[in-house]
Design an enzyme around this catalytic site. Sequence first.
Site, PDB file in Angstrom:
ATOM      1  N   LEU A  93     131.510  14.161  21.866  1.00  0.00           N
ATOM      2  CA  LEU A  93     131.421  15.606  20.962  1.00  0.00           C
ATOM      3  C   LEU A  93     131.012  16.406  21.965  1.00  0.00           C
ATOM      4  CD1 LEU A  93     129.141  14.204  18.056  1.00  0.00           C
ATOM      5  CD2 LEU A  93     131.595  14.258  18.089  1.00  0.00           C
ATOM      6  N   HIS A  94     130.563  16.310  23.096  1.00  0.00           N
ATOM      7  CA  HIS A  94     130.139  17.243  24.224  1.00  0.00           C
ATOM      8  C   HIS A  94     129.552  18.258  23.679  1.00  0.00           C
ATOM      9  CE1 HIS A  94     132.283  15.037  27.424  1.00  0.00           C
ATOM     10  NE2 HIS A  94     133.117  14.989  26.469  1.00  0.00           N
ATOM     11  N   LEU A  95     128.499  18.256  22.884  1.00  0.00           N
ATOM     12  CA  LEU A  95     127.679  19.147  22.053  1.00  0.00           C
ATOM     13  C   LEU A  95     127.046  20.296  22.914  1.00  0.00           C
ATOM     14  CD1 LEU A  95     126.056  17.009  19.178  1.00  0.00           C
ATOM     15  CD2 LEU A  95     128.390  18.341  19.143  1.00  0.00           C
ATOM     16  N   SER A  97     128.333  22.247  25.125  1.00  0.00           N
ATOM     17  CA  SER A  97     129.252  23.294  25.465  1.00  0.00           C
ATOM     18  C   SER A  97     129.348  24.124  24.120  1.00  0.00           C
ATOM     19  CB  SER A  97     130.777  22.632  25.706  1.00  0.00           C
ATOM     20  OG  SER A  97     131.199  22.193  24.601  1.00  0.00           O
ATOM     21  N   GLN A 272     132.370  19.888  28.837  1.00  0.00           N
ATOM     22  CA  GLN A 272     131.209  19.932  28.875  1.00  0.00           C
ATOM     23  C   GLN A 272     130.527  21.237  29.382  1.00  0.00           C
ATOM     24  OE1 GLN A 272     129.522  17.492  27.298  1.00  0.00           O
ATOM     25  NE2 GLN A 272     127.274  17.604  27.744  1.00  0.00           N
TER      26      GLN A 272
END
Length: 372
Positions: A93-95, A97, A272
């Site tokens: 999910l690379h939240l 970013s 990210q």
Amino acid sequence: MLVAVVKELKQGEGRVACTPENVRKLTAAGHKVIVEKNAGIGSGFSNDMYEKEGAKIVTHEQAWEADLVIKVKEPHESEYQYFKKNQIIWGFLHLASSKEIVEKMQGVGVIAISGETIIKNGKAELLAPMSAIAGQRSAIMGAYYSEAQHGGQGTLVTGVHENVDIPGSTYVIFGGGVAATNAANVALGLNAKVIIIELNDDRIKYLEDMYAEKDVTVVKSTPENLAEQIKKADVFISTILIPGAKPPKLVTREMVKSMKKGSVLIDIAIDQGGTIETIRPTTISDPVYEEEGVIHYGVPNQPGAVPRTSTMALAQGNIDYILEICDKGLEQAIKDNEALSAGVNIYQGQETNQGLATSHDLDYKEILNVIE
């Protein structure tokens, strides 16, 4: 628990988070699985293949009604409308970013599990194979975009050594982890010179031993050394990732300006946020742009370009965790599995990953304290 496998909407993303074999394991354990129509096509899996293993083929909207939604990448903006309270969303999910998606998930009460923050025995277990693929592919893309037709220097990274001695390219790789060593190995296979910039002293010793017989130089990471080594790069690959957090912009615009004109710059961790001041996300179909005279490659989902390989690696890593969640229920699985608990980034409105909370200046609570 109703489990859904959804089709990825990210441009160029051919991966699917669950293979027919994984579906068979889930249905054999008594769990109901629905698969969005054509979710597996990009990876070579037909709808019939999923149906034969017990899944029901459904629409995009129907898939999002599930209790556990299994994805590869973060949800697309058009999918935010489907979020519901206590729904579990699983994927890379690379939240860090995007604060927008964090606020959407937090507001609805979604439970977000990010594969890149699942840490087992000190290693990012699920991310490692994707990092390996991204590292290898970055080295190949560096060679490809070095050609004049793509705006590069017009160099052949291998050099020429048949009756002449034309040296190959120099790859400067920032970071010394899984992505870095995989990029280095491909670059070496192309007969390029490799410079690795690494911070950790133990890792430096490991890399020096690994490449003792190869054309590899390992340099201690300092701002001064980075600024010096980047000038030598025909291809520069940044592999720096802080799981769950947004990394600092360590490669400044001034450093990029100092690079050779037509050299290639790649940021593997752009999903990210990346560590390069001049980088921005691009797509598999439109992957590069030129800035400060340097070719920038910012594709955030490189493994998606080779989905047949990457899906198998991804699904193999996913399935045991997904089965544990389905068999035990999420709260018990979190209590029993420390690696899984590290993957929970948002739980019913609360940020439970410290790196994520710090990146967006939000309140952090340890997951085990939240579910008690």
